[in-house]
Design an enzyme around this catalytic site. Structure first.
Site, PDB file in Angstrom:
ATOM      1  N   GLU A  41       0.821  -1.203   0.000  1.00 21.58           N
ATOM      2  CA  GLU A  41       0.000   0.000   0.000  1.00 21.58           C
ATOM      3  C   GLU A  41       0.860   1.259   0.000  1.00 21.58           C
ATOM      4  O   GLU A  41       0.546   2.246  -0.662  1.00 21.58           O
ATOM      5  CB  GLU A  41      -0.928  -0.014   1.213  1.00 21.58           C
ATOM      6  N   GLY A  80     -11.990  -4.568   3.929  1.00 18.51           N
ATOM      7  CA  GLY A  80     -12.920  -5.643   3.617  1.00 18.51           C
ATOM      8  C   GLY A  80     -14.352  -5.136   3.645  1.00 18.51           C
ATOM      9  O   GLY A  80     -14.796  -4.556   4.633  1.00 18.51           O
ATOM     10  N   ILE A 108     -11.568  -9.825   9.483  1.00 21.22           N
ATOM     11  CA  ILE A 108     -12.935 -10.342   9.550  1.00 21.22           C
ATOM     12  C   ILE A 108     -13.147 -11.394   8.468  1.00 21.22           C
ATOM     13  O   ILE A 108     -13.287 -11.077   7.281  1.00 21.22           O
ATOM     14  CB  ILE A 108     -13.967  -9.202   9.399  1.00 21.22           C
ATOM     15  N   MET A 165      -8.071  -2.491  10.067  1.00 23.55           N
ATOM     16  CA  MET A 165      -7.378  -2.712  11.326  1.00 23.55           C
ATOM     17  C   MET A 165      -6.568  -1.525  11.863  1.00 23.55           C
ATOM     18  O   MET A 165      -5.920  -1.667  12.892  1.00 23.55           O
ATOM     19  CB  MET A 165      -6.461  -3.929  11.193  1.00 23.55           C
ATOM     20  N   GLU A 166      -6.591  -0.380  11.187  1.00 23.44           N
ATOM     21  CA  GLU A 166      -5.761   0.736  11.636  1.00 23.44           C
ATOM     22  C   GLU A 166      -6.504   2.062  11.808  1.00 23.44           C
ATOM     23  O   GLU A 166      -6.090   2.913  12.613  1.00 23.44           O
ATOM     24  CB  GLU A 166      -4.599   0.983  10.648  1.00 23.44           C
ATOM     25  N   ASP A 201     -11.669  -7.398  -0.553  1.00 18.99           N
ATOM     26  CA  ASP A 201     -12.470  -8.612  -0.328  1.00 18.99           C
ATOM     27  C   ASP A 201     -13.815  -8.197   0.234  1.00 18.99           C
ATOM     28  O   ASP A 201     -13.979  -7.083   0.730  1.00 18.99           O
ATOM     29  CB  ASP A 201     -11.757  -9.578   0.618  1.00 18.99           C
TER      30      ASP A 201
END
Length: 225
Positions: free
Chosen positions: A11, A77, A147, A168-169, A192
């Site tokens: 990223e 996600g 997840i 997650m951040e 996803d």
């Protein structure tokens, strides 16, 4: 100067490749790359995965550089079965979904919320729509979990039914930005979709594509300013 934070090497490198006049800094073992996108001065940093890494690295960034605003890019996600992989998502707000003091605070203790800068949200949305990119604006659920399990998805849908994606951040980045009074927005591309049985395979297949698209979204946004 505008800060750009992403969690993973793929990223970060996707946006670093777009920079001109690059200059590298190391602050408390955190690598940061300063450069130009169009006429905008930016500094790009890898946060690392998870809220702890994100909080630490964002604090180091803000303690060493004076920023006007901060953009968190990368992948996420999707949580809506109508979404498609590589769609864009923009935060109107962020919740730390794994924050839970409900044992003492009741329902008010579930989730820790932070509002994104609404001007940045509108700018992101307008730019993406002008690019004919399908964009979803709303609540982003952030926690130290990938997840992929039915029970995780069921919990998010029960507690945060309006959440459009999970990652997650962003929750930690939002918390640190709020403390330092730095306007922020989260601009991600979906790698996803949680409802699909092949979610893990989709992530591995599309994460690089999603990272590249997120970087391009960010470039287009900065070129409009």
């Amino acid at each position: 100067m505008i800060g750009i934070i992403a969690a993973m090497d793929s990223e970060v490198e996707a946006i670093v490749q777009l920079l001109k006049d690059k200059e590298e800094f190391i602050k408390s073992s955190i690598r940061m790359i300063k450069g130009m996108i169009g006429t905008q001065s930016v500094i790009v940093m890898k946060s690392g995965v998870g809220k702890g890494n994100a909080a630490m690295s964002t604090t180091i960034l803000l303690e060493n550089f004076q920023l006007e605003k901060l953009i968190n890019i990368g992948t996420a996600g999707g949580l809506d079965s109508k979404q498609e992989i590589l769609d864009a998502v923009v935060s109107t707000s962020v919740v730390q979904h794994d924050f839970d003091t409900s044992a003492v605070d009741g329902k008010d203790g579930i989730g820790l919320y932070y509002d994104a800068n609404q001007e940045l949200v509108k700018q992101c949305s307008d730019v993406l729509e002008n690019l004919n990119i399908r964009v979803h604006c709303g609540l982003i659920a952030s926690g130290d979990q990938f997840i992929a399990k039915d029970e995780q998805l069921a919990y998010l849908k029960e507690q945060f039914p309006n959440a459009i994606c999970a990652e997650m951040e962003a929750g930690a980045i939002a918390q640190v930005c709020s403390h330092y009074h730095i306007p922020f927005v989260v601009l991600r591309s979906l790698s996803d979709i949680a409802y699909r049985n092949d979610s893990h395979m989709d992530f591995q297949t599309y994460v690089q594509h999603a990272a590249n698209r997120s970087a391009k979204f960010c470039e287009a946004l900065l070129q409009q300013n």
